[in-house]
Design an enzyme around this catalytic site. Sequence first.
Site, PDB file in Angstrom:
ATOM      1  N   GLY A 153       0.842  -1.196   0.000  1.00  0.00           N
ATOM      2  CA  GLY A 153       0.000   0.000   0.000  1.00  0.00           C
ATOM      3  C   GLY A 153       0.874   1.242   0.000  1.00  0.00           C
ATOM      4  O   GLY A 153       2.014   1.215  -0.457  1.00  0.00           O
ATOM      5  N   ARG A 232       1.612  -4.897  12.452  1.00  0.00           N
ATOM      6  CA  ARG A 232       0.984  -5.162  13.744  1.00  0.00           C
ATOM      7  C   ARG A 232       1.583  -6.443  14.281  1.00  0.00           C
ATOM      8  O   ARG A 232       1.877  -7.369  13.507  1.00  0.00           O
ATOM      9  CB  ARG A 232      -0.521  -5.381  13.567  1.00  0.00           C
ATOM     10  CG  ARG A 232      -1.321  -4.127  13.408  1.00  0.00           C
ATOM     11  CD  ARG A 232      -1.492  -3.377  14.727  1.00  0.00           C
ATOM     12  NE  ARG A 232      -2.243  -2.156  14.543  1.00  0.00           N
ATOM     13  CZ  ARG A 232      -1.689  -0.962  14.323  1.00  0.00           C
ATOM     14  NH1 ARG A 232      -0.390  -0.811  14.282  1.00  0.00           N
ATOM     15  NH2 ARG A 232      -2.448   0.102  14.189  1.00  0.00           N
ATOM     16  N   GLU A 261       1.640  -5.792  23.264  1.00  0.00           N
ATOM     17  CA  GLU A 261       2.399  -4.596  23.659  1.00  0.00           C
ATOM     18  C   GLU A 261       1.858  -4.014  24.959  1.00  0.00           C
ATOM     19  O   GLU A 261       0.646  -4.023  25.158  1.00  0.00           O
ATOM     20  CB  GLU A 261       2.309  -3.540  22.549  1.00  0.00           C
ATOM     21  CG  GLU A 261       2.984  -4.011  21.285  1.00  0.00           C
ATOM     22  CD  GLU A 261       2.765  -3.090  20.087  1.00  0.00           C
ATOM     23  OE1 GLU A 261       2.206  -1.997  20.256  1.00  0.00           O
ATOM     24  OE2 GLU A 261       3.169  -3.484  18.987  1.00  0.00           O
ATOM     25  N   HIS A 279       7.446   0.088  19.284  1.00  0.00           N
ATOM     26  CA  HIS A 279       6.362   0.620  18.436  1.00  0.00           C
ATOM     27  C   HIS A 279       6.499   2.136  18.223  1.00  0.00           C
ATOM     28  O   HIS A 279       5.664   2.926  18.703  1.00  0.00           O
ATOM     29  CB  HIS A 279       4.987   0.284  19.032  1.00  0.00           C
ATOM     30  CG  HIS A 279       3.873   0.396  18.026  1.00  0.00           C
ATOM     31  ND1 HIS A 279       2.715  -0.324  18.095  1.00  0.00           N
ATOM     32  CD2 HIS A 279       3.750   1.149  16.902  1.00  0.00           C
ATOM     33  CE1 HIS A 279       1.921  -0.008  17.081  1.00  0.00           C
ATOM     34  NE2 HIS A 279       2.539   0.892  16.333  1.00  0.00           N
TER      35      HIS A 279
HETATM   36  C1  8YV Z   1       0.942   4.491  15.995  1.00  0.00           C
HETATM   37  C2  8YV Z   1       0.234   2.924  14.152  1.00  0.00           C
HETATM   38  O1  8YV Z   1       1.838   3.833  16.812  1.00  0.00           O
HETATM   39  O2  8YV Z   1      -0.863   4.360  12.661  1.00  0.00           O
HETATM   40  C3  8YV Z   1      -0.847   3.266  13.188  1.00  0.00           C
HETATM   41  O3  8YV Z   1      -1.702   2.413  12.930  1.00  0.00           O
HETATM   42  O4  8YV Z   1       0.407   1.810  14.512  1.00  0.00           O
HETATM   43  C4  8YV Z   1       1.160   3.941  14.634  1.00  0.00           C
HETATM   44  O5  8YV Z   1       1.361   4.952  13.736  1.00  0.00           O
HETATM   45  C5  8YV Z   1      -0.390   4.382  16.603  1.00  0.00           C
HETATM   46  O6  8YV Z   1      -1.332   5.069  15.871  1.00  0.00           O
HETATM   47  C6  8YV Z   1      -0.412   4.905  18.011  1.00  0.00           C
HETATM   48  O7  8YV Z   1      -1.531   4.432  18.631  1.00  0.00           O
END
Ligand code: 8YV
Length: 313
Positions: A153, A232, A261, A279
Amino acid sequence: MKDIEILSLGPFYTPAFELMEQEFTVHKLWQAKDPAGLIAEVGPRIRGIQAMHANKTKAELINSLPKLEIISCFGVGVDGVDLAAAKKRGLVVSNTPEVLNECVADLALGLTIATVRRISLGDRYVRANKWLKGPMPFTHSLGGKVMGILGYGRIGKAIAKRAEAFGMHIVYNGRKPQADVAHKYYASLTEMARDCDVLVAICPGGAATRHIVNAEVMQALGPEGTLINVARGSVVDEQALVKALSEGRLGAAGLDVFEDEPRVPEALFAMDQVVLQPHVASATHETRMAMGVLTADNLRAHFSGKPVLTPVI
Ligand code: 8YV
């Protein structure tokens, strides 16, 4: 818009969060001593939820808020939201795509280089004064190697651009081949893993992709192969990963995300062929500000009677 009441399920970048608070009346569930009590008190007036993937936005919560209209997610991944329940209620769900592409791709490449070239190990080697006793073992080059991208993507393409600058060849796997993409497409993830040196996971999380990087895929990637996960934790079978790495059936791994996590399997801590990150792929001041502003922009657009800027449903 101070008359509009929002339920915040989790904090995001403070300066951007404060901007949202200046505009709306925000109730912080994550600060409440009695979360159920807060929902009972303000729930009937809540018109928007602000959430992140780590905050599970479950059907039970969605259905306990009769005036709910929108769930504005901070982050591109919406795997934390029960989308079926949101759809059933006719809610708007938005996320924060695009603004984080470059940062996430930067970390994916950083992790690739750090893992393949053992940068963290080299740092520990110098600090432990091991260099005085002799040079560190050689690593491998990136140039000429094949990077297989799982999930081609917007972020996958930004990763490919960077990897190509390092002389890597790109192949990809996803639900279907994409028009106007010259790179080789693999319908089978296992076959792609067999043919590539570095496998980068950057597909969405959720039930559809749970454990798709399984023991068979790791076996195919092999003892010289490297797995990078910036998607993820749920995408990778973590138990199988620890086993494959400890038995040398998988060469190395660079991981920014984990299944539970912030808990990380301790078996990984002692492995020199592993680079771990908490993360942080999108966690720069610039990107987190942009994500936070977009989270609030989507709320503002919706409550001004306009479509949200970045809808999911
Ligand atoms: C952030 C993410 O850690 O955008 C996402 O889906 O996994 C990351 O950019 C997350 O949004 C923080 O909660």
